[in-house]
Design a protein around this motif. Structure first.
Motif, mmCIF file in Angstrom:
data_model
loop_
_atom_site.group_PDB
_atom_site.id
_atom_site.type_symbol
_atom_site.label_atom_id
_atom_site.label_comp_id
_atom_site.label_asym_id
_atom_site.label_seq_id
_atom_site.Cartn_x
_atom_site.Cartn_y
_atom_site.Cartn_z
ATOM 1 N N ASP A 187 58.531 -19.514 41.800
ATOM 2 C CA ASP A 187 57.824 -19.188 43.149
ATOM 3 C C ASP A 187 58.629 -18.423 44.031
ATOM 4 O OD1 ASP A 187 55.496 -20.272 42.331
ATOM 5 O OD2 ASP A 187 55.969 -22.141 43.215
ATOM 6 N N ASP A 224 59.178 -14.872 43.191
ATOM 7 C CA ASP A 224 57.804 -14.039 43.301
ATOM 8 C C ASP A 224 57.690 -13.863 44.857
ATOM 9 O OD1 ASP A 224 57.493 -13.986 40.762
ATOM 10 O OD2 ASP A 224 55.961 -15.484 40.967
ATOM 11 N N GLN A 225 58.266 -14.687 45.569
ATOM 12 C CA GLN A 225 57.909 -14.478 47.218
ATOM 13 C C GLN A 225 59.353 -13.689 47.529
ATOM 14 O OE1 GLN A 225 57.522 -18.477 48.736
ATOM 15 N NE2 GLN A 225 55.696 -18.692 47.259
#
Lengths: 209, 209
Positions: free
Chosen positions: B201, B204-205
């Motif tokens: 996460d 991806d951010q």
DNA sequence: CGCATAAACTAGCGGCGTAAGTTTTTGCGC
DNA sequence: GCGCAAAAACTTACGCCGCTAGTTTATGCG
């Protein structure tokens, strides 16, 4: 000297001296004769107070876990409780790294270790986690905490640049020991954040077992 | 007996015997005399091949890490590489639990340990993680892997029901040792899943440092 | 007051890692 | 082919270790 008017040794004094010796010079430096010398006494006298060396080491371990704050679960969210407990545990182990190998073997029969397990497990159960999930989470936290305390990652790298000549990505690894504390702290914090956030997501989505 | 026509010992034979002994009876069972006896030889003869006992133990540790699959990073996503490597490492340590305390102290100067660090760190760097973040992730994975291998969580609990009378939530803790493998495996898998998902996460951010 | 217990002692056992020196075999340079 | 250094086993021994056994003396309870 036979029996002195005032006892020279008590269990407390022995454990304290053992803890000091372990903190200062490591587990290997703790021998019965050395410890006795430190206490102004002959080696075998210690056996009047403890049956074996292992019992002494165990008592030291118990004294260390006793310092971990387990009241943090009292009235706060399981997430916050877990985080505060983990930080407290981590801080205690960081302060006494040489005893960690003993603790890493599990709570055993030590009262404070069991009390800690009870507090953590209980908080997770009370929050609604299933028994098996609570067990997994407890184990997992222990892995992170003892794992990080046991092997300082940064310290494992040798302070010798030439060692890394053949490893292109490690060409600056010899600088790691100098940043030991920051690296270990950063990795632990990252792990704690990611684990608790991830578990929190599971929890909020109703996946509690 | 003086020098035999055919050498009785080789470094390989010594390391193999040491590994077998450690696997079968634990680190404490490994003494120079005992190891020599196992090899049909007198104790000090080992010093013709290794300078110290620590060198032998180190060689055993090196032989164990050599079994970890580090080719998994070759052509797959960093997430998948990390997961496969961690599982391989975990499996190797689970197969040789008695040597884990030695490994937990870091890669040191062992070639295979360094090669593994290079592979993991390199894969993370190549994926775009910052140097400091890659270091943290590598350290964190090591905490989880060695932490879980070192102290079997379930095994730490005593198989004695009465011990838990005073801990309401632990009343079934005495059953833990029987489910040792399942508990430890479950906790490790949970940790691996949550960590990799969480890091994924972040990645991806765009939070890569 | 008597005596079991507690708490120190000394002596010693078997095991540890390892250093030192010995013996015999091997294999290389002349 | 020979001489000799190096290799690889050996024996002996030192100073640690955890721990046991037996001794001595002070304490505190009945």
């Amino acid at each position: 000297m036979a029996r002195p008017r005032q006892a020279l040794l008590t269990r407390e004094r022995i454990v304290e001296a053992a803890a000091t010796l372990i903190d200062a010079e490591g587990l290997d430096a703790l021998s019965m004769r050395r410890l006795a010398t430190e206490l102004g006494v002959q080696g075998p006298s210690l056996y009047n107070h403890f049956a074996t060396k292992a019992e002494i080491v165990d008592a030291v371990a118990e004294a260390v876990v006793a310092q971990v704050d387990i009241d943090v679960f009292a009235d706060c969210d399981w997430r916050e409780g877990l985080r505060l407990w983990a930080k407290s545990y981590h801080a205690v182990l960081t302060a006494h790294p040489n005893i960690v190998p003993v603790l890493a073997t599990g709570p055993g029969r030590r009262p404070h270790g069991l009390a800690m397990a009870e507090a953590v497990y209980g908080a997770l159960i009370d929050a609604g986690w299933s028994r098996s999930r609570a067990t997994h989470i407890g184990a997992l936290m222990r892995y992170l905490i003892t794992g990080s305390a046991l092997g300082s990652f940064a310290l494992g790298f040798d302070n010798d640049p030439e060692l890394y000549d053949r490893y292109p990505h490690l060409h600056r690894a010899h600088e790691l020991p100098a940043h030991r504390a920051a690296v270990d702290e950063g990795a632990f914090e990252l792990g704690l954040d990611v684990l608790i956030a991830g578990l929190s997501d599971h929890y909020d989505q109703g996946v509690r077992r």
